[in-house]
Enzyme design. Sequence first.
Site, PDB file in Angstrom:
ATOM      1  N   CYS A  56      38.195  39.090  27.796  1.00 32.54           N
ATOM      2  CA  CYS A  56      39.650  39.305  27.430  1.00 32.54           C
ATOM      3  C   CYS A  56      39.948  38.184  26.334  1.00 32.54           C
ATOM      4  O   CYS A  56      40.914  38.283  25.714  1.00 32.54           O
ATOM      5  CB  CYS A  56      40.562  38.732  28.638  1.00 32.54           C
ATOM      6  SG  CYS A  56      39.889  39.224  30.184  1.00 32.54           S
ATOM      7  N   ASP A 130      45.570  38.760  32.383  1.00 29.78           N
ATOM      8  CA  ASP A 130      46.835  39.133  32.888  1.00 29.78           C
ATOM      9  C   ASP A 130      47.956  37.950  32.732  1.00 29.78           C
ATOM     10  O   ASP A 130      48.988  38.078  32.461  1.00 29.78           O
ATOM     11  CB  ASP A 130      46.650  39.242  34.327  1.00 29.78           C
ATOM     12  CG  ASP A 130      45.683  40.384  34.544  1.00 29.78           C
ATOM     13  OD1 ASP A 130      45.125  41.185  33.410  1.00 29.78           O
ATOM     14  OD2 ASP A 130      45.301  40.950  35.648  1.00 29.78           O
ATOM     15  N   CYS A 201      41.064  44.204  30.258  1.00 28.30           N
ATOM     16  CA  CYS A 201      40.818  45.576  31.033  1.00 28.30           C
ATOM     17  C   CYS A 201      41.711  46.863  30.391  1.00 28.30           C
ATOM     18  O   CYS A 201      42.733  46.702  30.134  1.00 28.30           O
ATOM     19  CB  CYS A 201      41.106  45.365  32.378  1.00 28.30           C
ATOM     20  SG  CYS A 201      40.260  44.080  33.413  1.00 28.30           S
ATOM     21  N   SER A 479      46.286  44.009  42.026  1.00 29.21           N
ATOM     22  CA  SER A 479      46.017  44.201  40.572  1.00 29.21           C
ATOM     23  C   SER A 479      46.511  45.536  40.109  1.00 29.21           C
ATOM     24  O   SER A 479      46.573  46.193  40.721  1.00 29.21           O
ATOM     25  CB  SER A 479      44.497  44.186  40.635  1.00 29.21           C
ATOM     26  OG  SER A 479      44.025  45.062  39.304  1.00 29.21           O
TER      27      SER A 479
END
Length: 576
Positions: A56, A130, A201, A479
């Site tokens: 990420c 995130d 992701c 999630s």
Amino acid sequence: MDVRVFDKSKLPSRHVSVGPARAPHRSYYYAMGMTARQIAQPFVGVASCWNEAAPCNISLMRQAQAVKKGVASANGTPREFCTISVTDGIAMGHQGMKSSLASRECIADSVELTMRGHCYDALVGLAGCDKSLPGMMMAMVRLNVPSIFIYGGSIMPGVFKGKPVTVQDVFEAVGKHSVGAMSDEDLKELEEVACPSSGSCGAQFTANTMATVAEAIGLALPYSCGAPAPYDMRDSFCYTAGEMVMELIARNIRPRDIVTRKALENAATVVAASGGSTNGALHLPAIAHECGIDFDLFAVAEIFKKTPYIADLKPGGKYVAKDMFEVGGIPLLMKTLLDHGYLHGDCMTVTGRTIAENLASVKWNDEQDVVRAANKPLSPNGGVVGLQGNLAPEGAIVKIAGMTTEQLTFTGPARCFDREEDAFAAVTNRDYKVGDVLVIRYEGPKGGPGMREMLATTAALYGQGMGDKVALITDGRFSGATRGFCVGHVGPEAAVGGPIALIRDGDIIELDAVTGKLACRLSDAELESRRKAWTPRKTDYASGALWKYAQTVGSAKGGAVTHPGGAAETHCYADI
């Protein structure tokens, strides 16, 4: 961009670079090879969540260099620094996940402290995983200096046995493997091919949800949040962001001019329309809190309730972020929402233009089926809905994207667990029954501490073929990759004596995503009797960062924030 001469007399950096008293400060800048001209220009913090923890973040340092070139080309002086990032995919399923949500506050706090300590005049923030996205946006509105957000971009999909896959498939494969539905060899092959590049992701999990939010709320340049991490065009977006932040300084356009109540409503709209992560309902109130705007879980849920679900994205749909970008990107999604009255078009953005002006030249693409027209949705209600009832007086949230009408209600007996590990063990050992409502509690912001996500458990259920045969509720989180009837953010949380702490095995729980109900078949008198007998559960986090977090964190309803926010400000950093 036109060449500009900036007057530092009202900029924060005057405190470290202007006048005879600041000669010692300037000597440090000369030590770093800066020129007198660079010292005289506005200082732009280029904050990156770069690290080697996960794909990420791995491309963020390269992208930061392009930002710096853009800043310098527009007569600004970039000052690069890094902050932390905890990557949920690696933190998932063990004690490390307790650090995830707390990292959002650490990111916002560390960016604030660096900016304050060195008196930077503007901020370009790059984030990949995130919690780093909302953390960076929270810092922007908290500081209220001219700011632009940059998403590092999504990962490319992998290919397994001729079919596209994401990390979600790997988590679900663990469940398949546990029941003998996948061999050791196939599991090993899948884990090696599922994540083939840098980037976050790839489906509409939390990172891509909050990237979509960044464009819709106006803090990111149009199209910039959709381009995958490996695409070279990301450097062009970064360079332009560096140029544009200098324009924002010149025009004194600040984040709180952009992040208004209407802009927050736009952000909530794209979360629901894209079938985004339930974490959006946690992060939007937190961003609003930094501005002093009251926009809690219930306000978010009201937007969700009236928003059509139109983007056919994983985990509930077929496509990934790369696919949406290639057919028109986030602006395509926003365009149809605007055209059919679901967005406020008059909100200002970092382009210096409104949402409607940014989208004026966007043409609808009939040659694709990734995004449906807003008047021809996948379903008339948002992909995420809010719930409330005697089990969740402060609300709860569930992602229904991809669920059938028949799956939107569920009633069954409670099976209670006081931590995720115990629930995961029960699932792994098939120690549950069809029709159960699994209750995972003491995983809220205070109780965890840290409000863990439960993807390991929910993915294992799906891998076992039981994703639609049981339900799950928790005061923790899920999630963005979670699917099935999984309700999170149940409040008040168990650690403060919320009703979820009072449930016992066998109590009947009713979930209804159509009417928005989450209740247990217990009388008020019975709940009160149990409350009087309840005692707080001790935590083994009695010192350190997580202890500190637990002392100050608020409820999920308000975004799990840790300080009084913009409403309590007596001064704003941008005006020091």
